[in-house]
Design an enzyme around this catalytic site. Structure first.
Site, short mmCIF file in Angstrom:
data_model
loop_
_atom_site.label_atom_id
_atom_site.label_comp_id
_atom_site.label_asym_id
_atom_site.label_seq_id
_atom_site.Cartn_x
_atom_site.Cartn_y
_atom_site.Cartn_z
N CYS A 126 -39.19 -3.37 -11.79
CA CYS A 126 -39.56 -2.08 -11.28
C CYS A 126 -41.07 -2.02 -11.51
O CYS A 126 -41.80 -1.36 -10.57
CB CYS A 126 -39.23 -0.85 -11.98
SG CYS A 126 -37.21 -0.94 -12.06
N HIS A 154 -43.40 5.22 -10.45
CA HIS A 154 -42.19 4.63 -10.07
C HIS A 154 -41.12 5.65 -10.01
O HIS A 154 -41.09 6.51 -11.00
CB HIS A 154 -41.81 3.55 -11.18
CG HIS A 154 -40.50 2.87 -10.87
ND1 HIS A 154 -39.91 2.57 -9.87
CD2 HIS A 154 -39.51 2.65 -11.85
CE1 HIS A 154 -38.69 2.32 -10.06
NE2 HIS A 154 -38.42 2.46 -11.34
N ASN A 181 -33.93 5.05 -7.01
CA ASN A 181 -34.70 4.03 -7.61
C ASN A 181 -34.66 2.78 -6.89
O ASN A 181 -33.53 2.21 -6.86
CB ASN A 181 -34.23 3.93 -9.11
CG ASN A 181 -34.99 2.87 -9.84
OD1 ASN A 181 -35.95 2.25 -9.27
ND2 ASN A 181 -34.96 2.93 -11.16
N1 COA Z 1 -21.35 10.94 -12.76
C1 COA Z 1 -20.50 11.64 -13.48
N2 COA Z 1 -20.54 11.53 -14.72
C2 COA Z 1 -21.23 10.45 -15.33
C3 COA Z 1 -21.94 9.60 -14.50
C4 COA Z 1 -21.76 9.90 -13.06
N3 COA Z 1 -22.42 9.04 -12.12
N4 COA Z 1 -22.38 8.70 -15.17
C5 COA Z 1 -22.11 8.88 -16.47
N5 COA Z 1 -21.10 9.98 -16.59
C6 COA Z 1 -20.64 10.71 -17.71
C7 COA Z 1 -20.57 9.73 -18.90
O1 COA Z 1 -19.45 8.95 -18.87
C8 COA Z 1 -20.76 10.84 -20.03
O2 COA Z 1 -19.44 11.29 -20.32
P1 COA Z 1 -18.87 11.60 -21.67
O3 COA Z 1 -19.82 12.56 -22.43
O4 COA Z 1 -17.72 12.25 -21.35
O5 COA Z 1 -18.76 10.14 -22.43
C9 COA Z 1 -21.69 11.82 -19.64
O6 COA Z 1 -21.98 11.87 -18.04
C10 COA Z 1 -23.09 11.61 -20.10
O7 COA Z 1 -23.45 10.42 -20.13
P2 COA Z 1 -24.79 10.03 -20.72
O8 COA Z 1 -25.26 8.54 -20.37
O9 COA Z 1 -25.10 10.50 -21.97
O10 COA Z 1 -25.93 10.76 -19.68
P3 COA Z 1 -27.43 11.05 -19.96
O11 COA Z 1 -27.73 12.56 -20.11
O12 COA Z 1 -28.14 10.00 -20.80
O13 COA Z 1 -27.96 10.51 -18.43
C11 COA Z 1 -29.08 8.75 -17.16
C12 COA Z 1 -27.74 9.34 -17.98
C13 COA Z 1 -28.83 7.38 -16.71
C14 COA Z 1 -29.24 9.88 -15.76
C15 COA Z 1 -30.20 9.15 -18.10
O14 COA Z 1 -30.17 8.45 -19.43
C16 COA Z 1 -31.40 8.48 -17.61
O15 COA Z 1 -32.13 8.69 -16.55
N6 COA Z 1 -31.82 7.25 -17.94
C17 COA Z 1 -32.98 6.53 -17.43
C18 COA Z 1 -32.49 5.24 -16.61
C19 COA Z 1 -33.47 4.92 -15.60
O16 COA Z 1 -34.44 5.78 -15.00
N7 COA Z 1 -33.55 3.64 -15.49
C20 COA Z 1 -34.27 3.10 -14.56
C21 COA Z 1 -35.72 2.72 -15.21
S1 COA Z 1 -36.83 1.54 -14.13
#
Ligand code: COA
Length: 321
Positions: free
Chosen positions: A111, A248, A278
């Protein structure tokens, strides 16, 4: 001698996929995706390739800059999803636009790819080796996603963005800050080609993109403000003096957190992730092109740019428009 951005261009695939569309093929919802990320839809390629979108973005940037293909000395293209291992996507672009005088190559800084490419071009231009460069960030991430991993695949999109940069005695980039931390690389990993050696048994694990979202989030909200502080200090400019922060486009929460840590209004952070998702290396140049087209960028304005992601890598810059 400074490096000035003299034109921008971008290209998104025709096919738009909304969060509701995704909820028809996997267990997810518009509410989950938009509330955690700000993403509402993304463009996913059907006919388009990384090269075809790059060519279109490049032509639009050249037209915007008023530069012919023969004038381009250098093409650097940031991508993790080129169509071929060889030829490079940059060489495909060179052939398609007829930039016969250019040296062309790809780089992989995920990225941060567009920002790393800009920095390389800046070094060439400052040293007097080249004068005019075409910098591209382009991705077809849909082909390397794990579509069984709903926590990752919903975040990404496809597209390409480009900028033409040229040596300028008066204005341009004022400072850059780049960094890498390979020791944390596996928090965002993807092996898109399995080993074809018949003597080696290969695992399908990590064949597609795998991400530890929370670790990447923690990395982004600390590395990006630190890098922006550094680049602002090097440029001798305060955060308040920056007209826009073109970051980004990974997640609205990351952008809000950066704004808060820099004590700057969120209004200074234009957004394209709501309709693009993204797009890794393509995010920053697509956002820049949208800002340019919308008339946000005026001569003399100070813009801070920042890319961050896989590697792990990060890169920021301050440019006078
Ligand atoms: N739809 C519905 N539920 C989903 C899901 C989706 N697409 N993806 C995950 N879940 C569920 C998970 O299974 C989990 O369920 P559980 O609590 O029953 O186990 C719950 O949602 C929470 O998941 P979690 O991973 O803890 O969510 P989060 O609040 O950390 O959010 C992201 C996840 C990915 C949005 C967050 O971590 C994030 O934005 N990270 C940065 C990623 C990024 O920007 N990467 C690129 C950088 S270049």
């Amino acid at each position: 001698m400074k490096t000035r951005i003299i034109g921008t261009g971008s290209c998104l695939p025709a096919n738009v996929v909304t969060n509701d569309d995704l909820s028809k093929i996997m267990d997810t919802s518009d509410e989950w995706i938009s509330s955690r990320t700000g993403i509402r839809e993304r463009h996913l390629a059907k006919e388009e390739t990384t090269a075809s979108m790059s060519v279109e973005a490049a032509k639009r940037a050249m037209e915007n800059a008023g530069v012919t293909a023969e004038e381009i000395d250098l093409i650097i293209l940031g991508t993790v999803s080129a169509d071929y291992v060889t030829p490079s996507c940059a060489c495909e672009v060179q052939a398609a636009i007829g930039a016969k005088n250019a040296v062309a190559f790809d780089i992989n800084a995920a990225c941060s790819g567009f920002m790393f490419a800009l920095h390389i071009a800046n070094a060439y231009i400052q040293s007097g080796i080249y004068r005019t460069a075409l910098i591209i960030g382009a991705e077809t991430l849909s082909k390397i996603m794990d579509w069984n991993d709903r926590s990752t695949c919903v975040l990404f999109g496809d597209g390409a963005g480009a900028a033409v940069v040229r040596a300028d005695e008066n204005t341009g980039f004022l400072a850059f800050d780049l960094g890498s931390d390979g020791s944390r690389g596996m928090v965002l990993a993807g092996l898109n080609r399995t080993n074809n050696n018949p003597l080696v048994e290969t695992s399908k694990e990590l064949q597609y993109v795998h991400m530890d979202g929370q670790e990447v989030y923690k990395f982004a909200v600390t590395a990006v403000p630190a890098s922006l502080h550094k680049v602002l200090e090097d440029a001798g400019i305060s955060a308040e003096e920056i007209d826009y922060f073109a970051l980004h486009q990974a997640n609205i929460r990351i952008i809000q957190s950066v704004a808060k840590r820099l004590k700057v209004s969120e209004d200074k952070f234009p957004i394209s992730l709501d309709h693009c998702g993204n797009i890794s290396a393509a995010s920053v140049p697509i956002l820049l092109d949208e800002m340019n087209k919308n008339g946000l960028l005026k001569p003399g304005m100070k813009i801070a740019l920042s890319g961050f992601g896989g590697g792990l890598t990060w890169a920021s810059a301050v440019v006078e428009w």
